[in-house]
Design a protein around this motif. Structure first.
Motif: not given
Lengths: 277, 119
Positions: A203-205, A212-219
């Motif tokens: 969530i913080l990502l 972009k952070g949502m994708v990073m968080g998911g990954c």
């Protein structure tokens, strides 16, 4: 430390009314369920008796005996548990987003507090964790109450007794919540705590880098799931037992420690440098 | 202090409920039947190494209770053995075999644990 406890208190008190409702709802539905299930069962016993089956053993061989072992697979029992689990899962996300999307962006004040920002993360994770543990503990008490109710309501001839341990081992879902030994309970819920930590990092990502952070968080979350799956995948690919179950246990403990540290470090960096209001 | 009562109540309640379950209820209820081998006649030394592996079920036969081992000394339940061995009982409940694979981990890796295939 003092600031952390204050924040936990704040976070918990703010959700306490909803949490209380959740607990009471579980209590009501499960207790009502006991009465409804008992009624339905005794009705079918009476029907059989009216049709001429007098023998108790004939009746029980026809429709079975009644007790907790049977009740734990009904919707009356599992429904509230599923509902609470879903509510807590949603709240583990909502506990963050309510601060951003609520009235007058509350997170601004939280981040301005004269304390380590990491405390905000820890307090939120701890609150959700305590809520989970609280409901898990509450369900144990409910099991005792319901078990006693069945014993009172059902005539001895149709009642099947099971002690708490048997009730839990006899139900697939309950065995997940209450593993066979204290050490396993501890390790499982510590892994749950790690799960909350990873969700918070994701969530913080998202809050720091938006889409972009949502994708990073998911990954990030997917990567961690994969890491935990590796010992089991090794078993599958080797077509036989590559690791012993005790070894898998120690590996997952090690993974939990390492990933916790990584998650905390990432969150620390994001909270201090990247997060935006 | 007054502001904290909800939090404190939750923690104390959870602590008591869960620790009671694991320390008292589960251990008291998890007792298994005690079997012993009775010597009617003959030499007791012959069955010194004999271990009977068994599983116990509840009276309806629908609830799996525990794995137990019966030897000349008496009955060993899964709760009597160290934690790591308890975990490995998922695959191999014969403790003497577990002892062998603890000593020869490399050899046992990726092998089927069905002992019938070794002997």
């Amino acid at each position: 430390m003092k600031n952390f406890i204050k924040l936990v208190r704040f976070e918990f008190n703010r959700v306490a009314p909803v949490y209380g409702v959740l607990a009471i709802l579980t209590l009501l539905i499960q207790i009502v369920g006991v009465f409804v299930t008992t009624n339905g069962y005794l009705n079918s016993v009476n029907e059989l008796k009216q049709m001429g089956t007098i023998d108790d053993s004939m009746i029980t061989s026809d429709i079975g005996t009644m007790g907790m072992m049977r009740y734990t697979s009904t919707l009356w029992f599992l429904g509230p548990i599923t509902f609470c689990a879903a509510a807590l899962l949603i709240y583990s996300l909502f506990i963050w987003y309510r601060d951003w999307f609520g009235k007058n962006t509350f997170v601004y004040r939280l981040l301005m507090l004269p304390t380590q920002r990491l405390n905000i993360l820890f307090s939120k994770v701890t609150t959700v964790f305590l809520m989970v543990i609280g409901l898990v503990a509450f369900q144990l008490i409910l099991l005792h109450i319901e078990s006693n109710l069945f014993q009172m309501l059902i005539p001895k001839a149709y009642f099947s007794y099971a002690n708490i341990n048997q009730i839990i081992r006899g139900s697939y879902y309950l065995s997940i919540f209450y593993p066979a030994s204290g050490i396993l309970f501890f390790s499982r819920y510590i892994q749950g705590l790690l799960g909350l930590l990873v969700v918070s990092t994701a969530i913080l990502l998202e809050r720091s880098y938006k889409i972009k952070g949502m994708v990073m968080g998911g990954c990030y979350a997917a990567l961690i799931l994969l890491l935990f799956a590796v010992p089991y995948l090794l078993q599958v690919f080797n077509s036989s037992y590559y690791l012993f179950s005790s070894e898998i246990f120690w590996i997952s403990i090690g993974l939990t420690v390492i990933i916790s540290i990584v998650s905390i470090l990432i969150s620390h960096h994001l909270l201090n440098k990247k997060v935006t209001v | 202090m007054k502001k904290y009562w909800k939090l404190i109540a939750l923690i104390i309640f959870s602590g008591i409920s869960i620790s009671t379950f694991y320390l008292v209820t589960a251990s008291a209820e998890n007792s298994y039947p005690q079997y012993t081998i009775e010597t009617r006649s003959g030499d007791k030394a012959v069955i010194k190494d004999l271990v009977l592996s068994a599983s116990s079920y509840n009276e309806y036969g629908d609830y799996y209770w525990d794995t137990i081992q019966i030897d000349a000394e008496g009955t060993i339940g899964s709760k009597d053995v160290p934690f790591a061995e308890q975990l490995d009982m998922a695959y191999q409940n014969d403790l003497s075999v577990q002892k062998i694979y603890r000593e020869h981990r490399g050899f046992f890796r990726s092998k089927n644990w069905d002992m019938a295939q070794f002997y």
